[in-house]
Motif scaffolding. Structure first.
Motif, PDB file in Angstrom:
ATOM      1  N   UNK A  20     -52.510 -50.869-110.894  1.00  0.00           N
ATOM      2  CA  UNK A  20     -53.081 -51.952-111.704  1.00  0.00           C
ATOM      3  C   UNK A  20     -53.946 -52.860-110.842  1.00  0.00           C
ATOM      4  N   UNK A  21     -55.093 -53.198-111.392  1.00  0.00           N
ATOM      5  CA  UNK A  21     -56.064 -54.022-110.694  1.00  0.00           C
ATOM      6  C   UNK A  21     -55.996 -55.465-111.201  1.00  0.00           C
ATOM      7  N   UNK A 106     -48.122 -55.663-116.213  1.00  0.00           N
ATOM      8  CA  UNK A 106     -47.615 -56.628-115.240  1.00  0.00           C
ATOM      9  C   UNK A 106     -46.731 -55.918-114.221  1.00  0.00           C
ATOM     10  N   UNK A 107     -47.282 -54.917-113.587  1.00  0.00           N
ATOM     11  CA  UNK A 107     -46.606 -54.205-112.508  1.00  0.00           C
ATOM     12  C   UNK A 107     -47.666 -53.503-111.682  1.00  0.00           C
ATOM     13  N   UNK A 291     -54.342 -64.983-110.392  1.00  0.00           N
ATOM     14  CA  UNK A 291     -53.147 -65.323-109.604  1.00  0.00           C
ATOM     15  C   UNK A 291     -52.426 -64.041-109.199  1.00  0.00           C
ATOM     16  N   UNK A 292     -51.635 -64.113-108.109  1.00  0.00           N
ATOM     17  CA  UNK A 292     -50.785 -62.953-107.795  1.00  0.00           C
ATOM     18  C   UNK A 292     -49.682 -62.792-108.843  1.00  0.00           C
ATOM     19  N   UNK A 293     -49.219 -61.559-109.011  1.00  0.00           N
ATOM     20  CA  UNK A 293     -48.213 -61.249-110.033  1.00  0.00           C
ATOM     21  C   UNK A 293     -46.967 -62.130-109.900  1.00  0.00           C
ATOM     22  N   UNK A 294     -46.618 -62.480-108.658  1.00  0.00           N
ATOM     23  CA  UNK A 294     -45.417 -63.302-108.429  1.00  0.00           C
ATOM     24  C   UNK A 294     -45.540 -64.670-109.109  1.00  0.00           C
ATOM     25  N   UNK A 295     -46.771 -65.088-109.388  1.00  0.00           N
ATOM     26  CA  UNK A 295     -46.974 -66.389-110.046  1.00  0.00           C
ATOM     27  C   UNK A 295     -46.900 -66.248-111.569  1.00  0.00           C
ATOM     28  N   UNK A 316     -52.810 -60.465-110.711  1.00  0.00           N
ATOM     29  CA  UNK A 316     -53.221 -59.350-109.856  1.00  0.00           C
ATOM     30  C   UNK A 316     -52.010 -58.879-109.069  1.00  0.00           C
ATOM     31  N   UNK A 317     -51.494 -57.685-109.377  1.00  0.00           N
ATOM     32  CA  UNK A 317     -50.307 -57.184-108.658  1.00  0.00           C
ATOM     33  C   UNK A 317     -50.623 -56.929-107.183  1.00  0.00           C
TER      34      UNK A 317
END
Ligand SMILES: [Zn+2]
Ligand SMILES: [Zn+2]
Length: 317
Positions: A20-21, A106-107, A291-295, A316-317
């Motif tokens: 995933x992009x 979302x992965x 944002x990064x996926x963690x956010x 963005x993962x």
């Protein structure tokens, strides 16, 4: 909401694995996050507005996709019914959605059917193919004509993209209504000729040829009916509340045409991808944030706030 480590599964025949992009957060997912969505129930991996690079294929015949950056049409359908056979897969009785019924974007890695992949530019705008296709269908139902006046209710992604499309169709007035000033500010960059914060200002203008309700509450549905011209057209695309009471006799006597608009046909999706590849969404304004996926959880909470600055947050993962 949590971030987990999982091993990616190998794709089955007819499926491909994407790295995933970009993966956008959709309003429908916000309602799921707060537990107000009929279709979306935890546990699930959401995300149905995404792009990614094909890194593995389940069938040899899909090898041509390897290394390609693709947008994903998240509709998974039977392929056999009358709706599927006419390209209206959004109406398939067996319709499922990646990001709802299947793990979504979302992965880091996700498996999707090969037929759902459309080659697209490697820009964040690629992840807007899905919402653009939704807006495309709404505007298609609205049948705008040159010199029409349009009202767009809701300055979220669908509202903004609909405004831009309505401009392209030659409408002369495009009034956008919302309760968030940041989003209304974005709308001015997306072809709005006037914006109204209906929390602060009373009295929405009337007699619009076309109204698009991209929110879908009792209030916005009534606003649409009260603002459309006699003989005008309303497209209901927002799904916030499952029911609404509407003055049907008034609508009959006023010959108000109403349309439900859901997702997109294959043709709507194809055209949206093509428009993005041609730079249709390249505007120089930061109406979205990456944002990064963690956010993810923070970003969901931020988007739920009426003060949220961005009309779209892309993970963005
Ligand atoms: Zn969506
Ligand atoms: Zn079908």
């Amino acid at each position: 909401m949590a971030v987990e480590d999982r091993e990616p599964e190998d794709p089955k025949p007819g499926f491909v694995t994407l790295k995933v992009n970009y993966s956008g957060i959709c309003g429908s997912e916000l309602s799921a996050f707060v537990g107000q969505n009929e279709l979306r129930k935890p546990p699930s991996i959401m995300g149905h507005e995404f792009t990614g690079k094909v890194v593995k294929v389940g069938s040899d015949s899909d090898r041509y996709l390897l290394g390609k950056n693709v947008a994903v049409n998240p509709l998974v359908t039977c392929g056999k019914c009358r709706y599927c056979r006419t390209g209206n897969r959004q109406l398939c009785p067996e319709r499922k959605l990646i990001g709802v019924d299947y793990p979504g974007g979302f992965e880091e890695y996700v498996n999707v059917p090969d037929y759902s992949c459309y080659e697209i530019v490697e820009k964040p705008e690629g992840s807007l193919a899905e919402p653009l296709a939704t807006a495309f269908r709404a505007v298609f139902h609205a049948m705008p004509e040159i010199d029409d006046r349009a009202l767009i209710i809701g300055a979220g992604t669908i509202g903004l993209l609909s405004t831009k499309l309505l401009e392209t169709y030659g409408t002369v007035d495009r009034v956008v209504v919302d309760i968030n000033d940041f989003r209304l500010e974005h709308a001015l960059h997306w072809g709005a000729t006037k914006v109204i914060n209906n929390k602060k200002e009373k009295g929405i203008p009337k007699d619009f040829d076309v109204v698009i309700d991209a929110v879908g509450t009792q209030d916005t549905r009534m606003m649409a009916i009260n603002s459309v011209a006699r003989g005008g057209r309303i497209v209901f695309v927002g799904l916030h509340e499952p029911q609404a009471a509407v003055p049907i006799n008034y609508m009959i006597r006023s010959e108000i045409e109403t349309y439900g608009s859901f997702c997109y046909s294959d043709d709507n999706f194809r055209r949206s991808v093509d428009l993005i590849n041609r730079g249709f969404l390249d505007i120089n304004e930061r109406w979205y944030d990456i944002r990064p996926l963690e956010k993810g959880e923070d970003s969901f909470n931020e988007e739920l706030s009426p003060e949220s600055r961005y009309s779209k947050i892309i993970l963005k993962p």
